[in-house]
Design a protein around this motif. Structure first.
Motif, short mmCIF file in Angstrom:
data_model
loop_
_atom_site.label_atom_id
_atom_site.label_comp_id
_atom_site.label_asym_id
_atom_site.label_seq_id
_atom_site.Cartn_x
_atom_site.Cartn_y
_atom_site.Cartn_z
N ASN A 26 0.82 -1.21 0.00
CA ASN A 26 0.00 0.00 0.00
C ASN A 26 0.86 1.27 0.00
O ASN A 26 0.42 2.34 -0.39
CB ASN A 26 -0.93 -0.02 1.22
CG ASN A 26 -2.01 1.02 1.11
OD1 ASN A 26 -2.55 1.22 0.03
ND2 ASN A 26 -2.30 1.69 2.20
N LEU A 27 2.08 1.13 0.47
CA LEU A 27 2.96 2.30 0.51
C LEU A 27 3.44 2.71 -0.88
O LEU A 27 4.03 3.76 -1.05
CB LEU A 27 4.17 2.02 1.42
CG LEU A 27 3.90 1.93 2.92
CD1 LEU A 27 5.21 1.66 3.67
CD2 LEU A 27 3.26 3.19 3.46
N LYS A 28 3.20 1.85 -1.87
CA LYS A 28 3.59 2.14 -3.26
C LYS A 28 5.08 2.48 -3.36
O LYS A 28 5.48 3.45 -4.01
CB LYS A 28 2.74 3.29 -3.81
CG LYS A 28 1.24 2.99 -3.80
CD LYS A 28 0.47 4.07 -4.52
CE LYS A 28 -0.98 3.70 -4.69
NZ LYS A 28 -1.74 3.70 -3.40
N LEU A 29 5.87 1.70 -2.67
CA LEU A 29 7.31 1.97 -2.65
C LEU A 29 7.93 1.79 -4.03
O LEU A 29 8.81 2.55 -4.43
CB LEU A 29 7.99 1.05 -1.64
CG LEU A 29 7.47 1.18 -0.20
CD1 LEU A 29 8.00 0.05 0.67
CD2 LEU A 29 7.85 2.53 0.38
#
Lengths: 97, 500, 492
Positions: A26-29
């Motif tokens: 979800n952090l879209k790293l």
């Protein structure tokens, strides 16, 4: 550059965060790392890295001691203190250093 | 004189030598911490030498202590290193309860001093050069206390943020003896320069020891282990010896040696692999953005260099040459700055006697009688009343036989206790010096006349009877004369009688 | 009288003449705070202390020895540590943190007679561009109608507190635009000083080589009051400039008093040509060109400049800022202060839990990314590379500053965006397109209102100058402000 599970594990361990895979994704790293990776097309041949913009020399401190805050002030924001209020207190650490 | 030979170790598969490199952490002598204004006193109540910077409160900033920078440069110059006009502080990132910031401010690839070397004595006339890679400055961590509670560890941040110099050698040492010599020599240097008090038992000097083995003749290095935080010469020797034994055994059994950090157990003299810090496998060094580049002018470096005192190693070599004394004596003298200055003062306050004879005379009594007296009382030379010029006077009067040995020693003790000059002491002790030869001759003649049997024995060739005569004279003069002078006069008087 | 009609300058006049007392002004301020509560601009209000301070200010006026900002109601971004007043940085981590020290900036303002109304809401640890990432809830832009508009960030609460007429002056911190961008969205003036001119001591760190404490005001003159108060060397901050702070105020007050005609004759203003081809909304593009025309009419000469590396500023900025912040936030381990979860058995468990619970999602994202760009295998390709790009950008700007007095550019690519669920991190980061380059080069910059868009939303333009030319920049900004006659209003 993909943010692999191994990387997520390593980085959360290094930064002492409990990151589940779901949270990590979800952090879209991935996308951010890829985006900052665009820097590689900038030509920096022969350029020294710049760590500060300050154009002046650092003023160092003279070796003078100044009286320290009271223990009350030191411990003001924590309850992790021993009974005699002389130490910070944490669960027993097995010494590793 | 034995020539030094580095030890080798016989294993099943060949003969090995040990390769040792050191990282010595030295607390910088300063009033305040490296980046904060907290005091650095050792014996303070827990968590009282702590301010908001030390405990890494939000918004707190480090400001570099210029004195600590100067001390690092001075130390670097002391080992012939090259202070850098441009250097930089870096953050070494890891979490540990004794490290409030979550990073240690240290230096990475731009240390304040690069290179350098340092000679150690291997034997009376052999020296060996140990090369130094770098000296960098960094913050000390706080202390964890484990023995005050069964379930908790306590944190004391008094030490946290005190300035450290870390001196890193190349792997140039080949025995525990060499490694200890290096640290001893370094300790002397630091004390001479007053950049670190060198007190290992208080932790102001701590040594990380890198040890590896390799077959004699090989040039590549074997896998090394690093034993952390060893804080005495004895423990250094034990830790190195243990590692040698352990690694040798592993080579013999074909086990692989892990490159690891080990901890020395002072109780059993063994080293033990440390559980690696969970997050310590990648320190992510990067330049500390709170601290700008450290710029040191070449003028400043030159100025510090100009004001360096004579370095202990140079002094030892000079003493050995000038005074013709042994390495052991030179070590003893140079290892105590106060004694050394006192001694130089004393020996230079006269030009009587050849310098080497003078040194032999002066050092002899200093190292035996004075040291003995001081050690018994746990006193320092400065605690006594003996000033260098008085010692010189006493030594010269003793040497010229103005004062006999026993009396001289009595006077020495008296002056150590009560001070004053030699004459004042003589008065105080109510000593009459029977060193007037004609007076002595009279006494001696009296003894000879009243001891015909003994004279006869002497005449018959029994020279040992002289001791009896001297004893009588000593009794007569209450010991206040020099036996050597007595002997001389007895012989001459007895010879006269014999020839008559 | 409404406080929204006042500026620092006009309020000081009223106070000096005795037409109003500090207590009266405080009451106006407190009324507004009560009235605008739903904007959520404040995390903490300090009403009791403010009352005492105002009484003290009134005494000072009575004794005819008022200090520079005597009786002026202000607010501090919750990044500034205030002694015995809760300071949270917008984070659960510091929900109950009460510093036992006073930041240099807040202390200076206190010493000059300001009356502190409270601590303003913000993105957690300064990390955000919409003030959505606050543990204490999001902030509403006073221009919002049906849809909630972003107040900008991270100093959203400070911007809103000034724009909506709750205080006359507010502090903020600007790491990548956190003062200028919300100032632009809220139709007020935001000033980011030269890096090193204002002390960071006591100001909670986001990214140390970029963080700049600064000022929000309704006018350029008001921000000059603020800057004069907080600028100057601080021996407790090793990155603070040793140069003497200039006089930012006298010239401006003189111009204000003279009310003479203002022109820009002899001024050379730079325009960066690369901006033409960058993501920029039509309304902002248009405002930039109409403003340019106005200024040309007033005598300014426009110079076209080239900053070829401008497009790299955003990724370089995020790389550096995140790296520094990952270390700056390592001190929050739950032991000495801050959120402390004691359910874990071991120290490591407790620390991990405290950090994971105490930090919000955006902060965790940035810590992980910052850790990554410093990790072995990434350091050279990311952190060092970005630091090199930083120098390239710095050099390009220094060349440009030789050709002009100041550079005029948009503060933001658009007006305040509508707050909805579609704001992705990258989209949010891109809002800082024009502000981050200035942090990378350490220059001073000011965002001034350039008027409203067709939809009635404020558009800000920023002026950027060479390092330590803050006084010159403020003077030019003052002139431009008066030429534009940008709409000054009290929000909605």
């Amino acid at each position: 550059m993909a943010f692999t599970k191994a990387m997520t594990d390593k980085m959360s361990r290094l930064s002492q965060l409990e990151l589940t895979e779901a949270v990590a994704s979800n952090l879209k790293l991935d996308s951010i790392l890829e985006w900052v990776g665009e820097l590689k097309v900038c030509d920096t041949e022969g350029i020294d890295p710049m760590f500060s913009t300050a154009p002046f020399n650092m003023k160092m401190r003279e070796d003078k001691k100044i009286s320290t805050p009271t223990r009350e002030e030191i411990f003001f924001n924590t309850s992790n203190v021993d009974g005699d209020k002389k130490f910070f207190s944490i669960p027993k650490v097995i010494e590793t250093k | 004189m034995t020539e030094y030979k580095a030890p080798t170790y016989k294993g099943k598969n060949g003969i090995y030598e040990v390769v040792i490199g050191l990282e010595v952490h030295c607390q910088i002598s300063s009033e305040s911490k490296l980046f904060s204004t907290s005091p650095t006193t050792f014996t303070s109540e827990t968590n009282t030498n702590v301010n908001f910077v030390d405990m890494a409160m939000p918004g707190m900033l480090p400001v570099l202590n210029s004195h600590c920078v100067d001390m690092a440069i001075k130390t670097g110059l002391g080992f012939h290193g090259v202070p850098q006009e441009i250097s930089r502080m870096a953050r070494k990132n890891y979490f540990y309860p004794d490290l409030p910031q979550g990073y240690q401010i240290s230096q990475a690839d731009e240390p304040i001093v690069k290179h350098g070397h340092f000679d150690i004595f291997l034997s009376e006339d052999e020296q060996k050069r140990i090369t130094i890679e770098r000296l960098h400055i960094e913050q000390d961590a706080g202390k964890l206390v484990h023995d005050k509670s069964p379930n908790s560890s306590y944190i004391d941040l008094n030490r946290c943020g005190i300035g450290l110099m870390e001196i890193v050698t190349n792997p140039d040492m080949r025995s525990a003896e060499e490694a200890v010599s290096f640290v001893r020599e370094l300790q002397l240097l630091l004390r001479k320069l007053k950049t670190c008090d060198g007190n290992m038992e208080e932790g102001s000097m701590r040594v990380d020891i890198n040890v590896s083995l390799r077959k004699v003749g090989e040039s590549t290095l074997g896998t090394r282990t690093e034993t952390k935080n060893v804080n005495s010469f004895k423990f250094m020797t034990q830790a190195i010896d243990y590692e040698i034994k352990r690694q040798l055994k592993m080579y013999d059994t074909g086990e692989e040696i892990a490159q690891e950090t080990r901890l020395f157990n002072t109780a059993n003299g063994k080293t033990k692999a440390m559980r690696t810090k969970e997050n310590a496998d990648d320190y992510r060094y990067f330049p500390d953005p709170d601290i700008l580049t450290i710029n040191i002018s070449s003028d400043k470096i030159a100025n510090i260099k100009k004001n360096l005192p004579e370095l202990p190693l140079d002094k030892k070599i000079r003493f050995k040459k000038l005074f013709g004394i042994s390495l052991k004596e030179a070590n003893l003298l140079v290892s105590n700055e106060e004694v050394c200055n006192w001694f130089e003062h004393s020996i230079n306050s006269t030009d009587k006697l050849d310098i080497k004879d003078r040194a032999k005379l002066f050092i002899g009594w200093l190292l035996s009688d004075i040291f003995g007296w001081l050690n018994k009382r746990e006193l320092k030379l400065c605690d006594t009343g003996l000033i260098p010029a008085v010692y010189t006077d006493l030594m010269l009067r003793f040497h010229s036989k103005d004062l006999p040995s026993r009396i001289s020693k009595t006077i020495l003790t008296d002056i150590l206790e009560n001070g004053g000059t030699v004459d004042e002491s003589i008065k105080r002790l109510n000593i009459t010096i029977e060193n007037d030869d004609s007076k002595l001759e009279k006494i001696i003649d009296k003894i000879i006349i009243s001891s015909p049997n003994q004279v006869a024995e002497y005449k018959s060739g029994k020279e040992s009877i002289l001791g009896w005569f001297i004893g009588q004279a000593m009794k007569e003069t209450k010991g206040q004369c020099d036996p050597q002078s007595l002997q001389k006069i007895f012989i001459s008087q007895l010879t006269k009688i014999t020839n008559e | 009288m409404k406080i929204s009609k006042l500026t620092v300058y006009s309020a000081l006049k009223l106070l000096k003449s005795g037409e109003m007392t500090a207590t009266e002004i405080l009451n106006l301020s407190l009324e507004a705070v009560e009235e605008k509560k739903e904007l959520n601009a404040f995390i903490t209000t300090t009403i009791e202390r403010a009352g005492k301070d105002a009484i003290c200010s009134d005494t000072m006026y009575k004794d005819k020895k008022p200090r520079l900002l005597e009786g002026i109601p202000i607010a501090h971004k919750d990044m500034f540590c205030t002694k015995n007043i809760k300071t949270t940085a917008g984070s659960k981590m510091l929900e109950n943190f009460v510093p036992q020290y006073e930041s240099t900036v807040s202390n200076k303002l206190k010493e000059l007679g300001t009356v502190l109304i409270g601590k303003t809401n913000q993105d957690e640890f300064g990390m955000g561009s919409n003030s959505l990432h606050s543990f204490f809830g999001s902030i509403k832009n006073p221009y919002s109608c049906k849809e909630t508009l972003s107040p900008g960030g991270s100093s959203g609460g400070s911007a809103v507190s000034v724009a909506s007429g709750q205080v006359l002056l507010a502090t903020g911190t600007d790491t990548g635009g956190s003062i200028r961008q919300p100032a632009s969205y809220n139709g007020i003036v935001g000033y980011k000083p030269t890096y090193g001119l204002v002390s960071r001591w006591g100001c909670i760190a986001y990214a140390s080589s970029l963080d700049c404490p600064g000022i929000f005001g309704k006018t350029v003159l008001d921000t000059a009051y603020g800057l004069t108060s907080i600028a100057g060397h601080d021996e407790k901050d090793g990155t603070s400039s040793t140069e003497e702070a200039e006089d930012y105020l006298t010239t401006l007050i003189k111009m204000e008093e003279e009310q003479g005609s203002i022109d820009l004759k002899g001024y050379k203003i730079g325009i960066i040509k690369e901006i033409e081809s960058m993501t920029l909304s039509d309304e902002v593009r248009e405002k930039l060109s109409t403003t340019k025309l106005k200024l040309e009419k007033s005598g300014a000469e426009f110079i076209e400049l080239s900053i070829p590396s401008l497009k790299f500023a955003l990724p370089a900025y995020y790389t550096i800022a995140l790296a520094e912040s990952s270390a700056n936030l390592a001190r929050y381990d739950g032991i000495r202060y801050g959120h402390s979860d004691t359910s874990g058995k071991t120290f490591i468990d407790r620390m991990k839990l405290s950090r994971t619970q105490g930090f919000g999602e955006e902060v965790q994202r940035r810590i992980i990314l910052g850790t990554t760009v410093l990790a072995s295998g990434f350091y050279d390709a990311y952190f060092i590379k970005a630091s090199k790009v930083r120098r390239v950008l710095y050099n390009e700007f220094q060349v440009a500053f030789k050709k002009c007095d100041s550079i005029l550019m948009p503060t933001t690519p658009n007006t305040a965006p509508v707050i909805d669920d579609t704001i992705s991190p990258l989209k949010e980061y891109s809002l800082d397109l024009f502000t981050v380059p200035i942090n990378l080069i350490g220059s001073p910059a000011i965002s001034i209102p350039a008027g409203l868009s067709d939809r009635g939303l404020p558009i800000g333009l920023q002026l950027v100058s060479k390092q330590f030319e803050d006084a010159k920049l403020l003077k030019l900004a003052y002139k431009i402000e008066h030429i534009i006659k940008g709409q000054k209003n009290d929000g909605v």
